[in-house]
Design an enzyme around this catalytic site. Structure first.
Site, PDB file in Angstrom:
ATOM      1  CG  ASP A   1      22.664  25.671  40.911  1.00  0.00           C
ATOM      2  OD1 ASP A   1      21.710  24.833  40.575  1.00  0.00           O
ATOM      3  OD2 ASP A   1      23.252  26.320  40.143  1.00  0.00           O
TER       4      ASP A   1
ATOM      5  CE1 TYR B   1      27.138  30.294  33.719  1.00  0.00           C
ATOM      6  CE2 TYR B   1      24.860  29.317  33.431  1.00  0.00           C
ATOM      7  CZ  TYR B   1      25.744  30.504  33.336  1.00  0.00           C
ATOM      8  OH  TYR B   1      25.194  31.485  32.421  1.00  0.00           O
TER       9      TYR B   1
END
Length: 682
Positions: A298, A382
């Protein structure tokens, strides 16, 4: 805005100047996009030598990609000289691909919608209205599949969204994935391996039919700071209760802390030169043909800082809050300001120290307080909150809060081992979240070393006849080859960063100790490509000698990199780290088998670590903290029976029900150059 310090984040004006310099140099065409742009930080020695008023040298590093050819350049621009000072063309086979662009999400959606194989795969599942199918492009990894070498790829999974407010994650279209070439703008392959039903139950947690009526029994918690906060903020330079530091922000890493020092009786003592979360990988554990590739970096692939939220008072932040904006570059290199991206505030944290003495009759209590510097980012499904805490007693903590919506799949029924069932027909694939904190240590100076400290009981013997002895085993990590380490909870293992040239009044070397939260490292098989690409996550600790070019644990370019970059390359030099300028890299994070309670939105899961002073101070540094005011704390031997709840351990702490703890206040006003939420305006 003109930078006043070498570490100031890149301003909007500086991003525009970078564009102008690159255009003049002939490096910006109609098809050129900025996959990344950020401060090219100067060498530590130059920063430490900097004095207020000195000229401020500024450089910006950028990854430029031509979206029609796939050509990728790593360039550095000197803003002072107004020129490109370095340019390197990258080989996508050897070096990997540029991070994901914002426009890649649109491109992938357009490409799969136009592909007949994709449409046929959806139709076989009864999904004839592609307007309801949400394409989800995901980084492709590096698997050596036929025809993929050198191509800029995403792999696309799908979800159904029945209406505008529907939570699409509740309706995964499982068993099918499209491989998309972003440069050629075409689908290379559609893998249609398994036809599973699309789960139908709503997950829309905004819908009262799903969530139920709101509770009416939660009464307000209001804690105020009528005299304002105890910190000062001058631009990005912050001072609070003997602590001082600079706040940084970058599109790749997000929040960073620089030059963290503690004022000890008028002596400014450095602890950390730089601290950040330099990478995070989320490897999934479902091996099915449509999902085996799922592992996401990420930070390096998506640039977590680009997805920082604009925080809202009363929701994300509760209390007397000071906000800082963050500025990042968009795909075209133009500045994009994220309002209220960083939250700074204080919060009560329970008892700091307490004693009722049986001999003197003294009964004293002091309350702990911490400074919180934080931001939240949403990366796909998320949401991640990154919270740095500074404490009155000289401790430092990083806490990461994980929430949002779990990744979902169709559940095939039975005791499927790779994805627990979280709702009827809905699976939550098992996965890990593995963060790498880069801690450029500077404990009382640049000469630092690391001791690994284990505890054990001593067997019965002449010196321990009753078997009660406890000792510590201390091992100095002298070279990089010795310093790739695993936590050992059965041994209470910690890592002590000492300065052998600085001693406390007892003659001991001063130190800060890293306390990990032991959890599994990367569980993927050592023969797997994700293991090779995320080798940093195979150890809880690495120690390297400082090198300004070694910023990222998985390497500079992560997307589709074949593996072996970053920490494996850094430590191959096997440099001396005993009494050197060193950097610690700490891996931490949870392994997650989702629960039904994690659906349809996940309560916060926490992970992190602490840095605790050990012998850094000559005694408890908080003896000067005053007793609580306001008449709630009884001292001097008074009767404590039936004491006021206002002085309880949890008053105002994070456990009081808010991520940011604190105080409900009204609209913000300008404070110290940043948005500041004022005092109670009800």
């Amino acid at each position: 805005m003109t930078a006043t310090h070498p570490l100031d984040p890149v301003s909007a004006e500086e991003y525009r100047a970078t564009r102008d310099i690159l255009r003049t140099a002939g490096l910006l065409g109609d098809a050129t996009r900025f996959a990344y742009a950020g401060l090219d930080e100067p060498h530590k020695g130059d920063v430490l030598a900097y004095q207020s008023g000195d000229p401020v040298a500024r450089s910006v590093r950028a990854f430029l990609i031509d979206v029609t050819t796939g050509d990728l350049d790593d360039v550095v621009v000197s803003l002072d000289r107004g020129e490109v000072v370095s340019q390197r063309r990258l080989d996508p086979v050897r070096d990997g691909q540029a991070p994901i662009l914002d426009q890649d999400f649109v491109t992938a959606d357009e490409v799969v919608r136009a592909d007949p194989r994709w449409g046929a795969a959806m139709a076989r599942r009864g999904l004839t209205d592609l307007g309801k199918v949400r394409a989800c492009p995901l980084t492709a990894g590096s698997y050596g599949l036929d025809g993929e070498a050198g191509r800029r790829l995403v792999r696309v999974l799908a979800f159904v969204q029945e209406h505008e407010k529907d939570l699409a994650w509740a309706h995964p279209v499982d068993g099918v994935v499209a491989y998309v070439d972003l440069v050629a703008r075409r689908v290379l392959d559609v893998v249609d391996a398994q036809d599973l039903p699309v789960p139908g139950e709503s997950g829309d947690y905004d819908d009262p039919a799903v969530a139920g009526p709101p509770r009416t029994t939660l009464r307000p918690i209001e804690i105020t700071q009528p005299e304002g906060p105890s910190f000062t903020l001058d631009g990005t330079y912050l001072e609070w209760q003997n602590w001082s530091l600079r706040i940084g922000f970058d599109a790749r890493e997000g929040l960073s802390l620089h030059q963290v020092c503690y004022d000890d009786g008028g002596r400014r003592r450095p602890v950390l030169y730089r601290a950040s979360v330099a990478e995070m990988v989320v490897p999934y554990g479902d091996p099915t043909p449509a999902r085996f590739f799922q592992n996401y970096f990420d930070t390096g692939e998506y640039l977590v800082g680009k997805f920082a939220n604009s925080l809202e008072l009363g929701c994300d932040c509760l209390g007397d809050i000071t906000y800082l904006d963050a500025t990042v570059a968009d795909d075209h290199g133009e500045p994009r300001v994220i309002r209220n991206a960083i939250c700074v505030h204080e919060e009560d944290f329970g008892v700091l120290w307490k004693h009722t003495d049986i001999f003197s009759g003294s009964a004293q209590t002091r309350r702990q307080r911490r400074l919180v510097i934080s931001f939240f980012a949403t990366v796909g499904n998320y949401d991640y909150g990154f919270y740095w805490y500074l404490y009155l007693d000289g401790s430092i903590e990083l806490e990461v809060k994980l929430t949002g919506v779990i990744w979902t799949s169709s559940h095939p029924g039975g005791d499927y081992p790779y994805a627990p069932e979280v709702a009827p027909g809905l699976g939550g694939p098992a996965h890990q979240h593995l963060f790498s904190a880069r801690l450029d240590m500077m404990v009382d100076g640049l000469s630092n070393a690391v001791d690994e400290v284990d505890v054990r009981g001593v067997p019965v013997g002449p010196d321990n006849p009753y078997g009660n002895a406890l000792v510590r085993d201390v091992t100095r990590l002298r070279r990089e080859s010795e310093a790739a380490r695993l936590a050992a909870p059965d041994l209470g293992r910690v890592w002590r960063v000492v300065n052998p040239d600085s001693r406390n009044r007892l003659g001991q070397p001063v130190s800060f100790v890293l306390h990990p939260q032991p959890a599994p490292t990367l569980l993927a098989d050592p023969s797997s490509t994700v293991y090779d690409r995320a080798r940093f996550a195979t150890r809880h600790l690495w120690v390297t000698a400082y090198d300004p070019a070694q910023r990222y644990p998985a390497g500079d370019i992560v997307n589709q990199h074949p593996g072996g970059a970053g920490l494996p390359e850094y430590v191959a030099a096997d440099r001396d780290i005993d009494g050197a300028d060193i950097v610690l890299w700490h891996t931490f994070g949870p392994t997650h088998f989702p629960r039904p309670e994690d659906w349809p939105v996940m309560p916060v899961e926490r992970c992190g670590f602490r840095l605790v002073p050990v012998g850094f101070f000559d005694r408890n540094p908080t003896l000067d903290v005053p007793a609580p005011a306001g008449g709630h704390c009884h001292t001097g031997g008074h009767d404590h029976a039936g004491s006021d709840h206002a002085g309880s351990d949890h008053a105002g702490s994070d456990h009081g029900g808010s991520d940011h703890g604190g105080h409900d206040h009204g609209a913000g006003h300008e404070h110290g150059g940043s948005a500041h939420a004022g005092h109670d305006a009800r």
